[in-house]
Design an enzyme around this catalytic site. Sequence first.
Site, PDB file in Angstrom:
ATOM      1  CE  LYS A 125      20.555 -59.034  57.583  1.00 19.48           C
ATOM      2  NZ  LYS A 125      19.073 -58.998  58.035  1.00 19.48           N
TER       3      LYS A 125
HETATM    4  O1  G3P Z   1      16.821 -56.341  56.409  1.00 18.45           O
HETATM    5  C1  G3P Z   1      17.012 -55.352  57.315  1.00 18.45           C
HETATM    6  C2  G3P Z   1      15.563 -55.081  57.832  1.00 18.45           C
HETATM    7  O2  G3P Z   1      14.917 -56.123  58.501  1.00 18.45           O
HETATM    8  C3  G3P Z   1      15.471 -53.688  58.678  1.00 18.45           C
HETATM    9  O3  G3P Z   1      14.443 -53.333  58.516  1.00 18.45           O
HETATM   10  O4  G3P Z   1      12.031 -52.196  58.965  1.00 18.45           O
HETATM   11  O5  G3P Z   1      13.606 -52.774  60.812  1.00 18.45           O
HETATM   12  O6  G3P Z   1      14.222 -51.083  59.375  1.00 18.45           O
HETATM   13  P1  G3P Z   1      13.475 -52.166  59.428  1.00 18.45           P
END
Ligand code: G3P
Length: 309
Positions: A125
Amino acid sequence: MFPISQSQSETRGRRVQMPLTLKVSSDKKLPHPATHGPRIFADTAAISEIEPLFRAGIISGVTTNPTLLKRAGAKSTSQAKEISIELLKLLHPYPVSLELTRLTESEMIAEAMELASWGENAVIKVPVGGYQAVDPTYDPYTGLKVIRALWERDIIINATLIFNSTQALWAARAGAGYVSPFLGRLADYAYKNDHPEKAPGNSLYMVEDHKNAKGDQNVFNTEYVACGGKRKDIGSRLIQEIAVIFSNYNIQTEILAASFRNFAQVSESLLAGADILTVPADILGKVADHPLTTAGMQSFYEDSKVFAE
Ligand code: G3P
């Protein structure tokens, strides 16, 4: 709500050309009915959350990031490595995304080579941009250069922190196998920054119901219906934009919708043409629930007692 008919056939046409994503053993006579997706990944690094979802055939991949690894209990680099390797083994041959933590091109390439050596299903990633926010002297093209360098080394890349379709296209051009648009963070941003009396901020689309938005961004209200609902979700609009662009040019980079906040975004992403959804385990665990399913089960169970003896 966006018109769901737009580019449906083109999106489907692009997807059938993609590699088959569900493994079926050669002696199996019944073909798997969902071979061409959509694929669902778990957006967590917690093995206890992942294992039941994987065994139930719900997920066929996992995405992690430093925050999720920390939440899963990793307190050091070696613990993060331990958890990552356990995930790679459990999910094999399905992909597990592991995020780079270094910030300069040469260090990132070296780190990616190390992560990729932990398992053949490791996907690296790479944050697409934002490097100058960390240090103004950093090269703004670092992420794209790293993506290109890793693609040249046959390493599969998930370009992350995507918030507009141009970033997605640039990442695909550089060689990313997946792009991760963060639809939840985009929706959060719109809720917080768009005001009825002003033009929308950096977000491209107004949400119609922001006037009523509370602190809680979850959409569990009954007024909302994913298909034909009245809320414009800029996150799913972004997914649709990328899907149309990738379909127009037959770009095989997969659209990995990420950063989910609620069930409605799951349905909207599917309608918008996402190839893969990576969803937190707490949302995944509840998607199959519905009050009418519960009521139906209760009445079927009650009536089945007649046949018990
Ligand atoms: O895969 C990306 C994700 O983990 C980000 O999510 O909830 O931190 O916006 P969030």
